[in-house]
Design a protein around this motif. Structure first.
Motif, PDB file in Angstrom:
ATOM      1  N   THR A 190       1.376   3.719  -3.309  1.00 11.27           N
ATOM      2  CA  THR A 190       2.581   4.138  -2.597  1.00 11.27           C
ATOM      3  C   THR A 190       3.806   3.404  -3.144  1.00 11.27           C
ATOM      4  OG1 THR A 190       1.332   4.646  -0.591  1.00 11.27           O
ATOM      5  CG2 THR A 190       3.691   4.266  -0.325  1.00 11.27           C
ATOM      6  N   GLN A 191       3.668   2.099  -3.360  1.00 13.47           N
ATOM      7  CA  GLN A 191       4.782   1.292  -3.853  1.00 13.47           C
ATOM      8  C   GLN A 191       5.074   1.548  -5.331  1.00 13.47           C
ATOM      9  OE1 GLN A 191       3.811  -2.795  -2.911  1.00 13.47           O
ATOM     10  NE2 GLN A 191       4.287  -2.527  -0.748  1.00 13.47           N
ATOM     11  N   LYS A 222      -4.210   2.067  -1.684  1.00 16.00           N
ATOM     12  CA  LYS A 222      -3.259   3.012  -1.100  1.00 16.00           C
ATOM     13  C   LYS A 222      -1.845   2.424  -1.109  1.00 16.00           C
ATOM     14  CE  LYS A 222      -2.373   5.735   3.049  1.00 16.00           C
ATOM     15  NZ  LYS A 222      -2.812   6.084   4.381  1.00 16.00           N
ATOM     16  N   THR A 223      -1.714   1.156  -0.725  1.00 13.30           N
ATOM     17  CA  THR A 223      -0.410   0.494  -0.690  1.00 13.30           C
ATOM     18  C   THR A 223       0.188   0.381  -2.088  1.00 13.30           C
ATOM     19  OG1 THR A 223      -0.980  -0.746   1.299  1.00 13.30           O
ATOM     20  CG2 THR A 223       0.783  -1.652  -0.065  1.00 13.30           C
ATOM     21  N   LYS A 268      -0.328   6.422 -10.113  1.00 14.42           N
ATOM     22  CA  LYS A 268      -1.215   7.423  -9.501  1.00 14.42           C
ATOM     23  C   LYS A 268      -2.157   8.095 -10.494  1.00 14.42           C
ATOM     24  CE  LYS A 268       1.253   8.297  -5.314  1.00 14.42           C
ATOM     25  NZ  LYS A 268       1.572   9.188  -4.261  1.00 14.42           N
ATOM     26  N   PRO A 277       4.263   4.586  -7.570  1.00 11.92           N
ATOM     27  CA  PRO A 277       3.708   5.923  -7.797  1.00 11.92           C
ATOM     28  C   PRO A 277       3.406   6.219  -9.266  1.00 11.92           C
ATOM     29  CG  PRO A 277       6.012   6.054  -7.120  1.00 11.92           C
ATOM     30  CD  PRO A 277       5.586   4.626  -6.982  1.00 11.92           C
TER      31      PRO A 277
END
Length: 77
Positions: A37-38, A33-34, A43, A40
């Motif tokens: 987020t950092q 998840k981290t 993804k 993208p």
């Protein structure tokens, strides 16, 4: 807890980095998840997580000093 995450193949191409510093992740779910987020741009990437040179498929507890790698799909012969 600070962890260095190694990247390989297409993941290096997408981030421009072969290693990412990550902190505050007690397990592989929070690590993923981290990282997403950092970074993208990862993804839509498919990758496996390796902890101490063993691929983990379920959530796995992390400890300081673990050898963590994100592995894109690969083929060998």
């Amino acid at each position: 807890m600070n962890i260095k995450v190694k990247l390989f193949g297409s993941l290096v191409d997408k981030t421009g980095k072969s290693e990412l510093p990550v902190s505050g992740c007690p397990d592989t779910d929070s690590l993923k998840k981290t990282v997403l987020t950092q970074y993208p741009q990862l993804k839509d990437c498919v990758f496996l997580i390796s902890v101490n040179k063993h691929i983990v498929k379920d959530n796995h507890k992390l400890e300081e000093g673990n050898d963590i790698a994100l592995l894109p799909p690969f083929a060998g012969g």
